[in-house]
Design a protein around this motif. Structure first.
Motif, mmCIF file in Angstrom:
data_model
loop_
_atom_site.group_PDB
_atom_site.id
_atom_site.type_symbol
_atom_site.label_atom_id
_atom_site.label_comp_id
_atom_site.label_asym_id
_atom_site.label_seq_id
_atom_site.Cartn_x
_atom_site.Cartn_y
_atom_site.Cartn_z
ATOM 1 N N ASN A 22 23.732 12.877 71.597
ATOM 2 C CA ASN A 22 23.680 14.248 71.056
ATOM 3 C C ASN A 22 24.217 15.249 72.069
ATOM 4 O OD1 ASN A 22 22.563 13.898 68.560
ATOM 5 N ND2 ASN A 22 20.432 14.185 69.224
ATOM 6 N N CYS A 39 19.924 8.322 71.426
ATOM 7 C CA CYS A 39 19.051 9.504 71.492
ATOM 8 C C CYS A 39 17.574 9.154 71.301
ATOM 9 C CB CYS A 39 19.456 10.494 70.414
ATOM 10 S SG CYS A 39 21.148 11.007 70.613
ATOM 11 N N GLY A 40 16.735 9.898 71.990
ATOM 12 C CA GLY A 40 15.294 9.829 71.754
ATOM 13 C C GLY A 40 14.641 8.588 72.337
ATOM 14 N N VAL A 75 15.798 10.490 78.210
ATOM 15 C CA VAL A 75 16.897 10.235 79.155
ATOM 16 C C VAL A 75 16.340 10.206 80.585
ATOM 17 C CG1 VAL A 75 19.011 11.202 80.160
ATOM 18 C CG2 VAL A 75 18.701 11.211 77.683
ATOM 19 N N THR A 98 15.337 19.678 77.126
ATOM 20 C CA THR A 98 14.362 20.081 76.102
ATOM 21 C C THR A 98 13.314 20.963 76.780
ATOM 22 O OG1 THR A 98 12.933 18.178 76.507
ATOM 23 C CG2 THR A 98 14.604 17.928 74.787
ATOM 24 N N PHE A 136 20.130 25.479 77.742
ATOM 25 C CA PHE A 136 20.135 24.298 76.870
ATOM 26 C C PHE A 136 19.227 24.491 75.642
ATOM 27 C CE2 PHE A 136 21.626 21.822 80.643
ATOM 28 C CZ PHE A 136 22.688 21.162 80.041
ATOM 29 N N GLN A 144 11.529 20.269 68.195
ATOM 30 C CA GLN A 144 11.503 19.992 69.640
ATOM 31 C C GLN A 144 10.955 21.196 70.421
ATOM 32 O OE1 GLN A 144 11.923 17.122 71.096
ATOM 33 N NE2 GLN A 144 12.449 16.109 69.183
ATOM 34 N N HIS A 213 5.962 14.032 71.155
ATOM 35 C CA HIS A 213 4.959 13.965 72.225
ATOM 36 C C HIS A 213 4.123 15.259 72.335
ATOM 37 C CE1 HIS A 213 3.366 12.730 76.155
ATOM 38 N NE2 HIS A 213 3.624 13.968 76.571
#
Ligand SMILES: NC(=O)c1ccc[n+]([C@@H]2O[C@H](COP(=O)([O-])OP(=O)(O)OC[C@H]3O[C@@H](n4cnc5c(N)ncnc54)[C@H](O)[C@@H]3O)[C@@H](O)[C@H]2O)c1
Length: 300
Positions: A22, A39-40, A75, A98, A136, A144, A213
């Protein structure tokens, strides 16, 4: 060390950059020195850690090399793990993308991958620098952002005073609070346990309900506030204030006995029948061990 600024891929041209698909697409993070993970949560596997180590080797990474992880907690966790075992550890900079990673997972040096469906069961500690660019957050979706807000709620319940309308200031205050605790207790032997507030019930909910989470942590805080209150560790006003706020902002998932048993594999599980909590109170987190039956009696 945490630094703040505008991320520029060109400044890391001599380093190996690990990101996800992404972010590669959204921010054009491409080139011979870039590796894109899936991703994820699916990124957090032995297979991906091994693939990263093979890539490090193929790229000629040496003991003096430097890896940069640009992404969310997933990541950061798997790249940090690979960087901590490759040649027994190479330098690492985490660039969290994030909200959750900026205030939490991108700081403190814990790495983790999942194994046989058990979350974060394999991992290591790694000394890493963190570079925070709140820019970001412009591309982060609402789910998120809410997840990051779950961890921010934890810091606020522990006494970190922030104005959540000022996201830059909030990120900085939470990141620095965590950094300070981690400097005092890098290997998580005592002081750092406070950061587990909401996480015992939160982890069980995250696995059972497959939710982000930070949303699970917010719900965990709701229920752990109830436990703290039942044990006389926090007052009526504190419980009402935080439970009302959490209920207003986050979807609330139900806790059942079978869900609690998922905690069996949690690192906070003490002896198969007893689980450790860092319960939220007016005076910071209080560490308490309780049996499943005691928890079930309060919550179920
Ligand atoms: N190591 C620690 O101390 C620690 C602490 C807390 C959580 N964690 C771990 O972190 C993981 C969760 O991390 P997360 O919440 O950061 O999510 P994530 O890393 O799983 O990413 C979620 C999604 O957001 C996308 N994304 C990331 N940044 C983006 C951006 N700027 N714009 C648009 N999309 C973006 C990703 O591509 C992915 O699809 C969990 O595995 C959890 O166990 C680790």
């Amino acid at each position: 060390m945490i630094t703040y600024g505008k991320f520029d891929k060109a400044s890391f041209v001599h380093n190996l950059i690990v990101t996800d698909e992404n972010l590669q697409r959204l921010y054009g993070i491409v080139g011979g020195n870039v590796y894109a993970l899936p991703c994820g949560e699916q990124a957090k596997s032995f297979a991906n850690a091994e693939a990263l180590c093979r890539w490090f080797l193929a790229k000629g990474l040496t003991r003096n090399g430097h890896v940069v992880a640009v992404g969310g907690g997933s990541v950061g966790d798997v790249t940090g793990f690979a960087a901590s075992i490759f040649m027994r550890g190479v330098d690492l900079t985490i660039v969290p993308t994030t909200l959750l990673a900026m205030v939490d997972s991108g700081i403190g040096g814990k790495t983790a991958i999942n194994l046989d469906g058990v979350k974060n069961v394999v991992g290591s500690f790694v000394h890493a620098d963190t570079f925070i660019d709140v820019g970001f957050l412009h591309t982060l979706d609402d789910e998120q952002m809410l997840s990051g807000m779950g961890e921010i709620t934890k810091y606020r319940m522990l006494g970190v005073d922030v104005d959540v309308a000022d996201i830059g200031g909030t990120v900085r205050a939470c990141a620095e609070y965590k950094q300070k605790l981690c400097e005092m207790d890098f290997y998580d032997k005592g002081l750092r346990h406070a950061l587990n507030c909401g996480h015992t019930i939160g982890h069980a909910l995250e696995i059972a309900c497959d939710i982000p989470h930070g949303v699970a942590v917010a719900d965990g805080l709701y229920y752990e506030c109830e436990i703290a209150h039942a044990l006389g560790l926090c007052g009526d006003e504190y419980r009402a204030r935080w439970q009302n706020e959490i209920k207003f902002h986050f979807p609330l998932y139900k806790v059942t006995l079978s869900l609690l048993k998922a905690v069996k594999y949690d690192k906070k599980n003490v002896d198969g029948n007893t689980i450790g909590f860092a319960l939220p109170t007016e005076n910071g987190a209080k560490n308490v061990n309780l049996t499943f039956d005691e928890v079930a009696e309060i919550l179920c």
